[in-house]
Design a protein around this motif. Sequence first.
Motif, PDB file in Angstrom:
ATOM      1  N   SER A 217       3.644  68.515  77.441  1.00 32.63           N
ATOM      2  CA  SER A 217       4.160  69.178  76.240  1.00 32.63           C
ATOM      3  C   SER A 217       5.678  69.245  76.256  1.00 32.63           C
ATOM      4  CB  SER A 217       3.566  70.588  76.122  1.00 32.63           C
ATOM      5  OG  SER A 217       2.160  70.540  75.974  1.00 32.63           O
ATOM      6  N   GLN A 218       6.253  69.561  77.419  1.00 31.53           N
ATOM      7  CA  GLN A 218       7.705  69.650  77.529  1.00 31.53           C
ATOM      8  C   GLN A 218       8.374  68.295  77.308  1.00 31.53           C
ATOM      9  OE1 GLN A 218       9.972  72.239  77.860  1.00 31.53           O
ATOM     10  NE2 GLN A 218       8.108  73.316  77.203  1.00 31.53           N
ATOM     11  N   ASN A 219       7.693  67.223  77.693  1.00 34.59           N
ATOM     12  CA  ASN A 219       8.256  65.895  77.462  1.00 34.59           C
ATOM     13  C   ASN A 219       8.416  65.603  75.973  1.00 34.59           C
ATOM     14  OD1 ASN A 219       8.598  65.211  80.131  1.00 34.59           O
ATOM     15  ND2 ASN A 219       6.619  64.209  80.332  1.00 34.59           N
ATOM     16  N   VAL A 220       7.524  66.158  75.163  1.00 29.97           N
ATOM     17  CA  VAL A 220       7.655  65.998  73.709  1.00 29.97           C
ATOM     18  C   VAL A 220       8.792  66.869  73.195  1.00 29.97           C
ATOM     19  CG1 VAL A 220       6.511  66.237  71.473  1.00 29.97           C
ATOM     20  CG2 VAL A 220       5.208  65.433  73.461  1.00 29.97           C
ATOM     21  N   VAL A 221       8.854  68.119  73.661  1.00 24.63           N
ATOM     22  CA  VAL A 221       9.913  69.041  73.234  1.00 24.63           C
ATOM     23  C   VAL A 221      11.290  68.473  73.580  1.00 24.63           C
ATOM     24  CG1 VAL A 221      10.914  71.321  73.610  1.00 24.63           C
ATOM     25  CG2 VAL A 221       8.426  71.072  73.423  1.00 24.63           C
ATOM     26  N   LYS A 222      11.394  67.874  74.774  1.00 28.14           N
ATOM     27  CA  LYS A 222      12.675  67.347  75.235  1.00 28.14           C
ATOM     28  C   LYS A 222      12.965  65.951  74.718  1.00 28.14           C
ATOM     29  CE  LYS A 222      12.496  70.055  79.511  1.00 28.14           C
ATOM     30  NZ  LYS A 222      12.361  69.993  80.999  1.00 28.14           N
ATOM     31  N   ARG A 223      12.059  65.439  73.892  1.00 26.22           N
ATOM     32  CA  ARG A 223      12.217  64.120  73.289  1.00 26.22           C
ATOM     33  C   ARG A 223      12.314  63.011  74.342  1.00 26.22           C
ATOM     34  NH1 ARG A 223       9.940  65.598  69.284  1.00 26.22           N
ATOM     35  NH2 ARG A 223      10.694  65.263  67.180  1.00 26.22           N
ATOM     36  N   ASN A 224      11.432  63.093  75.338  1.00 29.70           N
ATOM     37  CA  ASN A 224      11.313  62.023  76.326  1.00 29.70           C
ATOM     38  C   ASN A 224      10.636  60.837  75.639  1.00 29.70           C
ATOM     39  OD1 ASN A 224      10.113  60.314  78.352  1.00 29.70           O
ATOM     40  ND2 ASN A 224      10.503  61.917  79.863  1.00 29.70           N
ATOM     41  N   GLN A 225      11.423  59.834  75.296  1.00 28.43           N
ATOM     42  CA  GLN A 225      10.912  58.743  74.469  1.00 28.43           C
ATOM     43  C   GLN A 225       9.830  57.922  75.164  1.00 28.43           C
ATOM     44  OE1 GLN A 225      11.459  58.243  71.190  1.00 28.43           O
ATOM     45  NE2 GLN A 225      12.494  60.228  71.408  1.00 28.43           N
ATOM     46  N   SER A 226       9.926  57.769  76.457  1.00 32.24           N
ATOM     47  CA  SER A 226       8.896  57.027  77.190  1.00 32.24           C
ATOM     48  C   SER A 226       7.549  57.729  77.095  1.00 32.24           C
ATOM     49  CB  SER A 226       9.305  56.873  78.654  1.00 32.24           C
ATOM     50  OG  SER A 226       8.278  56.232  79.400  1.00 32.24           O
ATOM     51  N   SER A 227       7.556  59.054  77.261  1.00 33.81           N
ATOM     52  CA  SER A 227       6.332  59.838  77.183  1.00 33.81           C
ATOM     53  C   SER A 227       5.758  59.825  75.763  1.00 33.81           C
ATOM     54  CB  SER A 227       6.606  61.276  77.627  1.00 33.81           C
ATOM     55  OG  SER A 227       5.434  62.061  77.567  1.00 33.81           O
ATOM     56  N   ILE A 228       6.614  60.002  74.772  1.00 33.06           N
ATOM     57  CA  ILE A 228       6.155  60.022  73.378  1.00 33.06           C
ATOM     58  C   ILE A 228       5.586  58.661  72.982  1.00 33.06           C
ATOM     59  CG2 ILE A 228       6.918  60.213  70.974  1.00 33.06           C
ATOM     60  CD1 ILE A 228       8.895  62.371  71.927  1.00 33.06           C
TER      61      ILE A 228
END
Length: 340
Positions: A217-228
């Motif tokens: 969830s935090q990867n989406v909040v932080k705009r981690n493009q690889s994760s998204i």
Amino acid sequence: MIHRSKAPLRIGLAGGGTDVSPYCDEFGGAILNATISLNAYATIEEIEEHKIILEAFDRDEKEIFEWATMLPLNGHLDLLKGVYNRIQKDYPFEKKGIKLSTYVDAPAGSGLGTSSTLVVAIVGAFAEMLQLPLGEYDIAHYAYDIERKDLQLAGGRQDQYAATFGGVNFMEFYSDDKVIVNPLRIRQRYLDELENNLLLYYTSTSRESAKIIEEQSQNVVKRNQSSIEAMHQLKEQAQLMKEALLKGQLEQIGHILDIGFEQKRRMASGINNQLIDDIYYAAKSAGATGGKISGAGGGGFMIFYCPGNTKYKVIQALEQFGGKPHNYQFTKHGLKTWTV
């Protein structure tokens, strides 16, 4: 009187993780899953003493309370307490003693949706006892609300809906807790072949899914493009899986699973580890064409697509890792409740 319920666990076939906020709220999520012949069970017995007795037989845990409308949350049997507390808040019932007992056919942290399925089963048992006018969407959302909001447990949305509806479903997830369950009309011979070729393997390890999901969830909040981008690919994987199953293109299943395995590791750091990689590539070397970690990842169950008769060679190849294959069948039913 005795009020009983059972709800099926599920195998996630594609799209796992896209049902978790904030991804599904912003981009929309999609998952394809199927319920199997492993269940969570709940029983409520009405007793003469004005006590609340809670017991989880599979965990060997038991607590006894004087009758109250709110039970303390302390890390022991909190799923049982959480449902009881919410039911008393929304549908208060007369002062009478009850014994609530539960059992789950798979261990916690196994990746088959055990916690959420158990909550659905408990809600079902109370709905049976109190004759609550709750439909399938109502029960699934109610269970989600208890687990995610009342108990503050991180996780997605698919498990509650799979357990309530049952069968093979393509599920869509949107903002404002909107969920659409699309039952798939798959020809029986396709399902039989899928069941024959799909190996369910328990790694004999469990994991705490909440930490993995929180990082995701935090990867989406932080705009981690690889994760998204990985989540986008997994959502597309669910569409590909739906089409392959409906058209009977089972030779593509392994490849679709393999795509998902590579993408899912990009969502959060705890999803994969060396043991999982070793098991996965040993299975592929023995004839599996693809597979996936069930649930959030990090351990628990894995599934492998083994075309032809390669399943038996894959089982032999995985003996070295100390896990074990698990028999199952696909089921068409969801939550069941009854009174005796």
